[in-house]
Structure formats: C-alpha cells, structure tokens
Design a protein around this motif. Structure first.
Motif, PDB file in Angstrom:
ATOM      1  N   TYR A  87       0.657  -1.252   0.268  1.00  0.00           N
ATOM      2  CA  TYR A  87       0.051   0.025  -0.285  1.00  0.00           C
ATOM      3  C   TYR A  87       0.499   1.633  -0.259  1.00  0.00           C
ATOM      4  CZ  TYR A  87      -4.311   2.820   1.014  1.00  0.00           C
ATOM      5  OH  TYR A  87      -5.493   3.725   0.862  1.00  0.00           O
ATOM      6  N   LYS A  88       0.298   1.925  -0.635  1.00  0.00           N
ATOM      7  CA  LYS A  88       0.847   3.890  -1.042  1.00  0.00           C
ATOM      8  C   LYS A  88       0.533   4.036   0.188  1.00  0.00           C
ATOM      9  CE  LYS A  88       2.643   2.865  -5.701  1.00  0.00           C
ATOM     10  NZ  LYS A  88       2.394   4.253  -6.472  1.00  0.00           N
ATOM     11  N   TYR A  89       1.807   5.095   1.187  1.00  0.00           N
ATOM     12  CA  TYR A  89       1.291   6.175   1.430  1.00  0.00           C
ATOM     13  C   TYR A  89       2.758   7.450   1.955  1.00  0.00           C
ATOM     14  CZ  TYR A  89       3.678   3.556   5.761  1.00  0.00           C
ATOM     15  OH  TYR A  89       4.636   3.363   6.334  1.00  0.00           O
ATOM     16  N   ASP A  90       2.232   7.846   2.654  1.00  0.00           N
ATOM     17  CA  ASP A  90       3.499   9.410   2.559  1.00  0.00           C
ATOM     18  C   ASP A  90       3.612   9.333   3.963  1.00  0.00           C
ATOM     19  OD1 ASP A  90       3.922   9.971   0.100  1.00  0.00           O
ATOM     20  OD2 ASP A  90       1.913  11.137  -0.193  1.00  0.00           O
ATOM     21  N   TYR A  91       4.589   9.635   4.214  1.00  0.00           N
ATOM     22  CA  TYR A  91       4.779  10.706   6.130  1.00  0.00           C
ATOM     23  C   TYR A  91       5.473  11.590   6.097  1.00  0.00           C
ATOM     24  CZ  TYR A  91       6.764   9.538  10.584  1.00  0.00           C
ATOM     25  OH  TYR A  91       7.473   9.722  11.817  1.00  0.00           O
TER      26      TYR A  91
END
Length: 530
Positions: free
Chosen positions: A75-79
């Motif tokens: 799953y792609k996500y940003d931090y």
C-alpha cells in the motif's frame, strides 16, 4: 569628391538595415517590458504559485515528506518530514542528501505494518499549487474552501487551511464534526470524497504475515485477516487461492455475517499515516465511517448489506436480489428495537455482474449506494440527533448476506476528525470545542487544517493578530483583510528527483496533478454516486 549613385544606393540600404535592426531590438525590449508588467500584474492580482511547506493540510496537500510503500502489503502512503526531528532548524528545509542519520517508525494505514522511515530515504518536496488571488474581493468565501491567508500573528508568512466558519457564525467542534450555529455542517460531495481516510483495504495483504516481529510488527502482533465470521456464519474469508475474495453459498432465507475485528486490524482512532505514531494510542475514536465493496450474486435471490454502529445505535443498509429489487435502511437501538428508516424500489439486480456497494454514516446522514442507485436518510442536524454521544466506544462494522455471493475490493474508510487537543495526551483543549462555542464577529473567519492533530490553526492561536496603526485583531480568527486567495490547482505535485542535490524534484508527478475542491454555504443532503 562626390559619391556615385550606386555607392549612395548601397549606403542607404545599409543604413536602412541598421535602422530596421535597431527598431526590432527596441520592439523586442518593449514587448519584454510589457510581458514583464503583465506577468507582474498577473502574479500580483490574478494568480500566484505557492509551495506547501508543512503537512498541516495532508493528505489533501502535502509538505516535505517521505514517499513510502508498505514492504508487506504494497500500500502506498506518505509520512511527513519534520526537519527538527532530523536536526534541521528550518521548518521548510528539504535536505538534498539521502543520509539523514535518524529513523522513525511509520505505520501502514491499511495492514498496520510498522516500518522505519528516514535513514537513507530521499525527502520528496511539498506540493506546488496555483492560488486564485483577489477572488474574495468580488465573491464571499465559501465554507470548506481551501484558502491562503496571511498569518495574523506574522503577516509576512502565508498560511493555507480550510475555511469552516464565516462572519457572524458560531463554531463548535463536537466529536470531530464542525457545527455552525448549533447544526452539523456537511461537506460537499467532492470535498467529502477527498477527505475519506483508509482504515483497511482487503486488496492489500501482507506477503509475510508471519514475519518475525520487529519493533511493533502488525500493530504489535503477527498479521491475520481482520474480518471474522460471526457465530454460525458460513462466509469463506480465508481462501488461500484468492485471499482478497469473500464467498458465501447458503440458502436465500438464512443470513450470515462477518465483522471487522479492530483489535486485530487498524482500529478506528483518528490516526494519520502522515503523522508521528507515538500519538496514535491517545487519539479519539472516529465513528463516521464508510464500507465499500463489489457484490456479485449468482442467483436472483438472497441479500447483501452492511451494518455500522455509532455510539449505541446500529444502522443496517441492505438490498434484496429478487424479481423486485428493494433497498432498505433500518435502525437497531440499544434495547433491540428495530425501525425502518428508508426504503426504495429499484430495478432487479443483474445476476453474475458485480455491483458497487457503499454504506456511509457521515455528518448525521446515512448514505447507501448500490450500483447507480442511492438511498439517503437524514438523521437531523442537531448534535443529539445521532444519539447520545458515547465517544469512548469503538465503532463496529458488519457485512451480512444470504444466497450465493462473491465480494471483492472490500475496504473501510473513516471521515476526517477534528481534534480538540493540540497534543493527543494533553489535557489542554482548543478554541471552539464542545461546550465552548466560539462566535465570529464582522469580517472574521475560522479555519482548520485537514491534518487536524498537526495543524496550527484557529483552535490554538493565542496571540492577537497584528494590524496597522498599532491596532490588533482578535486571537483565533482570520481577518478579512488578510485573505490572499483560493487554492485552485496542484500544478507540480511531489516532483521526482533526478540529481543527488535536486531539492525541487524536476520531474512532476503528473498523475497527482489535480484541482483543489472547495465548498458550499448550503447544508443540503450529499447526493450523487460515491
């Protein structure tokens, strides 16, 4: 000595050419000056580009961040990249090198896997947006617009937030929702679509669910399917060949249920994958939820539906697969009393053709979608219309059905949840929270950040705003004088870097170019396919 006619003619042509060249150069400079003036006027009064420096509006608009993909489920996500965590003083500084020297844990918003973020990872730049300036000189700002304004305490700094309160209105944040003059404020459909946040997506499953635990593993344990069978249920939810598909083969008059186990998967706390995981356990529960999947019936009989709880009341939405299709929403109260709230006859569902199913309980509305059909029930606008608030209760989700069914692309989302505390475990509460409504005066506006736990906005401003002639603006408001414009379009989103010391990202992420949807001052039902 006289000049011959031939020589004179050649001299005249040379002089004319020089004169024409001088005229061309003069015209070029004239056009350059005009172009410069027009560009200056355009930038000053019509449209200007801005860069998002921080994550206070994430995930709608992102500041400097790490672009991540979960190593387990993909799953792609940003931090968010917070410079001070890595020893940098400037808030908007983007280091050109990869070796940051430190790492911090982040959590996948779908499967719950923790991974270390930082170290030698590159930092992606923030979104670059176009802002329509001076528009608010001619039209009134709308609620839910994303606006740029000057920080009242430091007018030399531009801020960007979402506008929620307008002059003369009373603002109150109750259990994560915004109330205007005592009634819940509903987001326009386009805005609501952008603000849904993932809780779980069954299409993304870990490749090594029994991976040895490092740090916090999958929410502190090995991964397992968070959907469970209720007692006596015959759903097949752990098919090794097709783990993302759920099956049911039962009689049409016998209902079977599966439920989401929040003690195994991500729970319903108002957490943000973009933010520091150390705050997660202190965050409040969010009970405005949506379930989405595709349902395929093999027979023209049976039923499929979803049940969502809010506080101590359960709401069920279902559709019958028979010769006369019907959509129904019912309410099940704490004492077991069942009340039908809404009903709609539809065309019989098509056999062996997946249909989109969505059921949401959001902003005091129950919204049920089956294929292209919608059924909406308005619970009311007052705070108590959704029932007695029990904010410490974990919401519950069930999917029920009968007959021969196949479910795919199953996912759960939660609404944005405006928090009442600046730090999750702090006893200090902000402005305009439940029990302390805040009334705006003439030419005063109230703004909030989409990344509520990490947003410095009207809830927390303690200093009076700076005005001319030694005057001040009231703390906690954006004065009309400081409105800059409306955020319109993300033209250079999170660029990809091609050089080691490229701090901008020379290649734009074209797939993320998008309009920034604003709002409406109306408070009507949310209509349209979700």
């Amino acid at each position: 000595m006289s000049i011959s006619k031939t020589e004179k003619t050649g001299f005249d042509k040379t002089a004319q050419r020089r004169k024409d060249r001088a005229t061309e150069i003069a015209n070029t400079f004239e056009w350059l000056i005009v172009a410069f003036v027009l560009a200056f006027v355009f930038r000053a009064f019509i449209m200007e580009a801005f860069r998002i420096p921080t994550g206070s509006m994430a995930d709608t608009l992102k500041g400097a961040h790490f672009r991540l993909r979960c190593p387990q489920c993909g799953y792609k996500y940003d931090y968010g990249f917070i410079g001070r965590y890595f020893g940098f003083q400037r808030e908007d500084y983007i280091p050109p090198h990869r070796n940051l020297g430190r790492s911090y844990p982040s959590r996948c918003p779908s499967c719950g896997h923790y991974q270390m973020t930082g170290g030698v990872m590159p930092v992606a730049n923030g979104d670059r947006i176009l802002v329509l300036k001076c528009i608010y000189q001619f039209v009134e700002p709308k609620r839910w617009d994303v606006i740029v304004f000057k920080n009242p305490d430091k007018p030399q700094i531009n801020y960007i937030k979402r506008l929620v309160g307008r002059p003369g209105e009373t603002i109150e944040i109750i259990d994560g929702d915004v109330y205007i003059n005592g009634q819940v404020s509903r987001k326009p459909r386009k805005v609501q679509e952008e603000l849904w946040m993932p809780v779980y997506n069954n299409d993304y499953q870990p490749v090594r669910p029994r991976k040895p635990l490092t740090h916090l593993g999958f929410n502190g344990h090995f991964w397992q399917q968070p959907f469970k069978n209720a007692a006596g249920s015959e759903w097949v939810i752990n098919n090794e060949d097709k783990p993302t598909i759920f099956y049911l083969d039962s009689s049409a008059d016998e209902s079977h249920s599966i439920f989401y186990d929040a003690s195994v998967g991500n729970d319903f706390r108002a957490t943000y994958a973009y933010d520091d995981v150390r705050e997660y356990s202190y965050m409040p529960y969010c009970s405005d939820l949506m379930v989405r999947f595709y349902a395929d019936s093999m027979l023209r009989q049976g039923r499929i539906g979803v049940e969502l709880s809010k506080y101590e009341t359960n709401y069920r939405a279902g559709v019958d697969f028979n010769d006369e299709g019907v959509m129904v929403i019912t309410k099940i109260e704490k004492d077991g009393k069942v009340t039908e709230l809404a009903r709609k006859l539809i065309e019989p569902p098509v056999v062996n053709e997946p249909a989109l199913v969505k059921f949401a309980n959001v902003n005091h509305q129950l919204i049920f979608q089956f294929g292209s059909e919608n059924l909406i029930y308005d619970l009311g606008l007052d705070p108590n219309d959704a029932g007695e608030r029990k904010t410490g209760l974990q919401p519950q989700i069930k999917i029920f059905g009968s007959g021969k069914l196949t479910l795919s692309h199953i996912a759960i989302f939660r609404d944005i949840h405006y928090t009442a505390r600046k730090f999750a475990n702090s006893p200090k509460q902000g402005r305009a929270i439940e029990g302390s409504p805040f009334t705006l005066g003439e030419n005063e506006f109230f703004v909030l950040g989409d990344n509520s736990p990490s947003s410095e906005d009207c809830r927390w401003w303690s200093n009076d705003g700076v005005a001319n002639r030694g005057l001040t603006y009231r703390a906690g408001v954006v004065p009309r004088d400081y409105l800059v414009g409306k955020a319109l379009f993300v033209y250079w989103p999170q660029g990809f870097k091609i050089f080691a010391r490229d701090s901008w990202g020379l290649i734009p992420n074209i797939g993320q170019m998008r309009f920034i949807y604003g709002g409406s001052n109306k408070n009507k039902s949310v209509i349209g396919n979700w």
